[in-house]
Design a protein around this motif. Structure first.
Motif, PDB file in Angstrom:
ATOM      1  N   ALA A 173       0.835  -1.198   0.000  1.00  0.00           N
ATOM      2  CA  ALA A 173       0.000   0.000   0.000  1.00  0.00           C
ATOM      3  C   ALA A 173       0.869   1.247   0.000  1.00  0.00           C
ATOM      4  O   ALA A 173       1.708   1.416   0.880  1.00  0.00           O
ATOM      5  CB  ALA A 173      -0.886  -0.011   1.240  1.00  0.00           C
ATOM      6  N   SER A 174       0.716   2.062  -1.019  1.00  0.00           N
ATOM      7  CA  SER A 174       1.493   3.297  -1.052  1.00  0.00           C
ATOM      8  C   SER A 174       1.024   4.195  -2.187  1.00  0.00           C
ATOM      9  O   SER A 174       0.372   3.749  -3.125  1.00  0.00           O
ATOM     10  CB  SER A 174       2.967   2.984  -1.248  1.00  0.00           C
ATOM     11  N   GLU A 175       1.386   5.457  -2.075  1.00  0.00           N
ATOM     12  CA  GLU A 175       1.075   6.418  -3.129  1.00  0.00           C
ATOM     13  C   GLU A 175       2.036   6.256  -4.305  1.00  0.00           C
ATOM     14  O   GLU A 175       1.642   6.085  -5.440  1.00  0.00           O
ATOM     15  CB  GLU A 175       1.196   7.842  -2.568  1.00  0.00           C
ATOM     16  N   GLY A 176       3.318   6.323  -3.986  1.00  0.00           N
ATOM     17  CA  GLY A 176       4.316   6.264  -5.054  1.00  0.00           C
ATOM     18  C   GLY A 176       5.170   5.011  -4.963  1.00  0.00           C
ATOM     19  O   GLY A 176       5.302   4.413  -3.895  1.00  0.00           O
ATOM     20  N   ARG A 177       5.674   4.581  -6.096  1.00  0.00           N
ATOM     21  CA  ARG A 177       6.575   3.434  -6.111  1.00  0.00           C
ATOM     22  C   ARG A 177       7.754   3.730  -7.016  1.00  0.00           C
ATOM     23  O   ARG A 177       7.667   4.552  -7.916  1.00  0.00           O
ATOM     24  CB  ARG A 177       5.857   2.181  -6.625  1.00  0.00           C
ATOM     25  N   GLU A 218       5.964   5.428 -11.122  1.00  0.00           N
ATOM     26  CA  GLU A 218       6.024   6.568 -12.030  1.00  0.00           C
ATOM     27  C   GLU A 218       7.435   7.057 -12.218  1.00  0.00           C
ATOM     28  O   GLU A 218       7.714   7.869 -13.093  1.00  0.00           O
ATOM     29  CB  GLU A 218       5.141   7.709 -11.510  1.00  0.00           C
ATOM     30  N   GLN A 304       9.424   4.272   0.061  1.00  0.00           N
ATOM     31  CA  GLN A 304       8.358   3.824  -0.854  1.00  0.00           C
ATOM     32  C   GLN A 304       8.640   2.405  -1.347  1.00  0.00           C
ATOM     33  O   GLN A 304       9.798   2.025  -1.472  1.00  0.00           O
ATOM     34  CB  GLN A 304       8.300   4.735  -2.087  1.00  0.00           C
TER      35      GLN A 304
END
Lengths: 588, 182
Positions: A173-177, A218, A304
């Motif tokens: 679970a995370s916003e950015g990778r 991204e 991340q």
């Protein structure tokens, strides 16, 4: 008609640029315009520099060991319709070199065949079609599934399943990778990643973009060794081309997926090949590994989720997407799928890059493809996996190259460097060489690795010096166990491998050093003894003249010379210079 | 450029202050100040500008980034690429890879040391040559290999290595006579 010149680092080192200049001058003076395509390395390193003559119908003639003069002769012969020049022809479309014929090239498919600085060239070889396929018709989960079906394992050394790694990163679970390409190829003796980056950089980029799509990243970073300036340059060119073609950046090819790549140059630390150390280095810190878990797939760069994949692993991805995971899984052995690139060097006749399906034996690679040992000597062992790997003796050459079988010998697949050793290589000296390396490269975090490798090195040094003691072998084994057990990362855990495997298979050599103070391979300088056979010495005096220690005396009135042992520096100059017909200098 | 092998202690601590123009460095720092984790990249750029990392440069970076000088120094000494001493005009980088080792790189090193009268990690007093080693230059099939200012030479023998060095020396003394004669 056109020419193609291999200009990888190795081709340039062998004189490729001089060949280019000679050809350009010759064409200028003759007023002809022929395209000279600059390609990467095809892997026929033993024949560098390589020059291809390509006919309009696609027929290729490959010439090896070309210099400025030969290149002009080749040009003349073909232009006059007298080609091909048989004496330096190493491969042609009709009669491919045995070396290439026995390989199966997936990753190296384009290396040495296309211009790495041209995205059009890459596109003509189905380049970026896998990316299109993914963006048009596959969900990220389907991409991961395909990679899982293929059974692709990380090619950097540990052999972790790539599909699992991607899945874990995606599910965190995370916003950015982040997607990180590990191009910090530090193993001495391995150079496949360099060749791929120099010869086919777009394949790595395509693999990265697909991987990023799959895990939902991204941002991508290529962590490349600074020792590979040409690879960095070609990657930079490739990234700009991809950006210009809408393959990187916002809304890739019009789809709702954005990804961009930057390059970060390493600053020269072997330990940064370890993923947590690599991330520390990316964060501007000392490259020191940390405890896992948490794995990078949960807590990676800047906290991340991150997937760190090796160059060769990523270069396999476009092929797998194009041909399907099952086609890849059909290659190789039960547990080790697909092909693997090996870098062969050392005392081998035809050294270079070899890509073969996993599961074939070491013997097939060394004798079948690479033509065996230089100078008709006997093979003694193969060193695999660099400083983390081990030596596989001749009697185990029928071991298949797959992860399990190699691990069983005490060596590892590693990144795929194979250094072939003949009977003139001393195994104790080799173990000392690797320990010297790991000891210097230890980051210093774990006590056992920092101090233990130092102590092991000291013991090995004294054995090589002739000051080894009874019990030293056992002491090495004990230290090895401590270091392996108590080190955080792979560097420390595997540092004793070169010592353990050489003790396991070549214990007699250690014993000869310790008990008899002799080096059976005649490599350890301080254990050598040079002498002059008075019955063979003709008193010519060459040796006395060559001796830098000035310890060769005698020779008055044509009397034989002799060596004053106490002053001899064991440099071997006398042996080198003594005329072969006398062969009076003896080494034992 | 990039080298492996520990710098010896005295070399690390014996540096002295040199008066340098730091404006180029300041520009780099301004560019990278707000990038996360840019310290290594700044050090790399600084080394490109000055050829090495003088104490004043390390101090300036620490001051500007508001980090402790010890941290900057720690990173500069952790990575083998960074040098704290000026390099020679010709940087000899001797490959220490496995393939080079089994093909006799040690003998080439000892010959070069003898020829240049310096040890690994040192620079000749005339500032012409510095001798360093790299873990692996990746030209294994040309082993043993050395690189001088980015150009690789191989396969070497002790004699070939000496010839290459002497040629450079001869070229240098010629250009001195021809170009800078008083």
């Amino acid at each position: 008609m056109k020419l193609r010149l291999g200009l990888g680092s190795c081709g340039i080192a062998a004189g490729g640029l001089q060949v280019l200049e000679a050809l350009q001058n010759e064409m200028k003076s003759r007023g002809i315009k022929l395209e000279i395509q600059k390609s990467g390395c095809i892997g026929l390193c033993h024949h560098e520099p390589l020059l291809d003559w390509i006919e309009d119908d696609g027929q290729v003639f490959t010439y090896g060991a070309v210099d400025a003069r030969r290149s002009v002769e080749i040009l003349e012969a073909h232009l006059a319709g007298r080609g091909p020049l048989e004496d330096c022809l190493v491969s042609s479309s009709d009669e491919p070199a045995k070396y290439l014929q026995q390989q199966l090239r997936i990753v190296l498919k384009n290396c040495g065949r296309i211009d790495p600085e041209s995205i059009e060239d890459y596109r003509r070889q189905d380049g970026y079609s896998a990316l299109q396929k993914v963006l048009i018709g596959m969900s990220p989960e389907e991409v991961i599934k395909e990679i899982e079906v293929s059974g692709l394992r990380g090619r950097g050394g540990a052999g972790f399943l790539t599909g699992l790694k991607w899945k874990a990163t995606r599910e965190a679970a995370s916003e950015g990778r982040y997607l990180i390409c590990n191009a910090d190829e530090g193993d001495p003796g391995a150079f496949m990643d360099r060749s791929i980056l120099e010869g086919d950089p777009h394949a790595v980029l395509e693999g990265m973009i697909i991987a990023a799509y799959a895990i939902g990243a991204e941002q991508g970073i290529i962590y490349c060794r600074a020792e590979y300036p040409l690879a960095v340059k070609r990657l930079e060119i490739a990234i700009v081309q991809a950006q210009e073609n809408g393959l990187l950046g916002k809304k890739i090819l019009g789809h709702n997926f954005s990804f961009d790549i930057s390059i970060q140059q390493g600053a020269g630390a072997f330990v940064c090949g370890e993923e947590t150390a690599l991330m520390a280095s990316l964060e501007g810190e000392r490259g020191m590994p940390r405890l896992k878990p948490p794995y990078p797939s949960e807590y990676g760069l800047w906290g991340q989720p991150s997937s760190i994949n090796n160059v060769e692993t990523l270069a396999n991805v476009p092929w797998i997407i194009r041909n399907g995971g099952e086609a890849f899984a059909a290659l190789g052995s039960k547990e080790s799928k697909g092909t693997k690139v090996f870098a062969l060097a050392g005392k081998i006749k035809r050294g270079g890059l070899v890509e073969v399906p996993m599961g074939i034996t070491l013997r097939e690679i060394i004798f079948g493809i690479c033509g065996g040992i230089k100078a008709e000597r006997r093979i003694k062992a193969v060193q695999m996996g660099g400083p983390s790997g081990g030596c596989i003796p001749e009697e185990l050459l029928d071991t298949p190259v797959d992860y399990q079988s190699l691990n069983a010998t005490g060596a590892i697949m590693g990144s795929g460097g194979m250094v072939v050793l003949d009977e003139s290589s001393c195994m104790v000296d080799l173990a000392r060489f690797f320990l010297d390396f790991t000891q210097k490269e230890s980051c210093g975090k774990c006590v056992q690795c920092r101090i233990g490798t130092k102590r092991m090195l000291e013991i090995l040094e004294r054995i090589c010096r002739g000051a080894g003691r009874e019990g030293d072998i056992e002491l090495l084994e004990e230290l090895s166990a401590h270091i392996s057990e108590n080190s955080l990362c792979g560097l420390g855990q595997s540092a004793p491998n070169p010592v353990l495997t050489t003790i396991r298979y070549f214990r007699d050599e250690y014993e000869a050093h310790i008990r008899e103070k002799k080096c059976p391979a005649k490599q350890c300088q301080e254990l050598l003894r040079y002498s002059i056979d008075p019955n063979r010495c003709m008193g010519c005096g060459l040796c006395a003249y060559a001796c830098p220690a000035e310890c060769i005396k005698g020779g008055e009135n044509n009397q034989p010379y002799y060596i004053e042992q106490e002053n001899c520096s064991k440099c071997g100059a006398c042996l080198d210079i003594c005329p072969e017909r006398f062969a009076a200098v003896i080494l034992d | 450029m990039h080298f492996c092998g520990k710098k010896n202690r005295s070399e690390e601590t014996n540096f002295f202050e040199v008066q340098l123009d730091l404006s180029a460095l300041m520009k780099i720092i301004e560019e990278k100040r707000h990038e996360k984790g840019s310290l290594i990249a700044i050090l790399q750029k600084a080394q490109e500008i000055y050829g090495y990392l003088p104490l004043s440069v390390l101090k300036c970076i620490a001051r500007e980034l508001e980090i402790k000088p010890a941290k900057v120094y720690g990173i500069a000494t952790f990575y083998t690429q960074f040098r704290l001493q000026a390099a020679g005009k010709y940087q000899i980088l001797l490959c220490q890879g496995t393939a080079c080792h089994v093909n006799g790189s040690e003998r080439i090193e000892s010959t070069l040391c003898q020829e240049l009268k310096i040890k690994r990690g040192e620079t000749t007093p005339d500032g012409l040559f510095s001798l360093e080693s790299a873990a692996c230059l990746g030209c294994c099939s040309l082993a043993p290999v050395m690189m001088i200012n980015g150009q690789a030479y191989g396969p070497l023998t002790a004699e070939k290595a000496v010839t290459i060095i002497r040629k450079i020396k001869a070229g240098e003394s010629l250009s001195l006579v021809g170009g800078e004669a008083q």
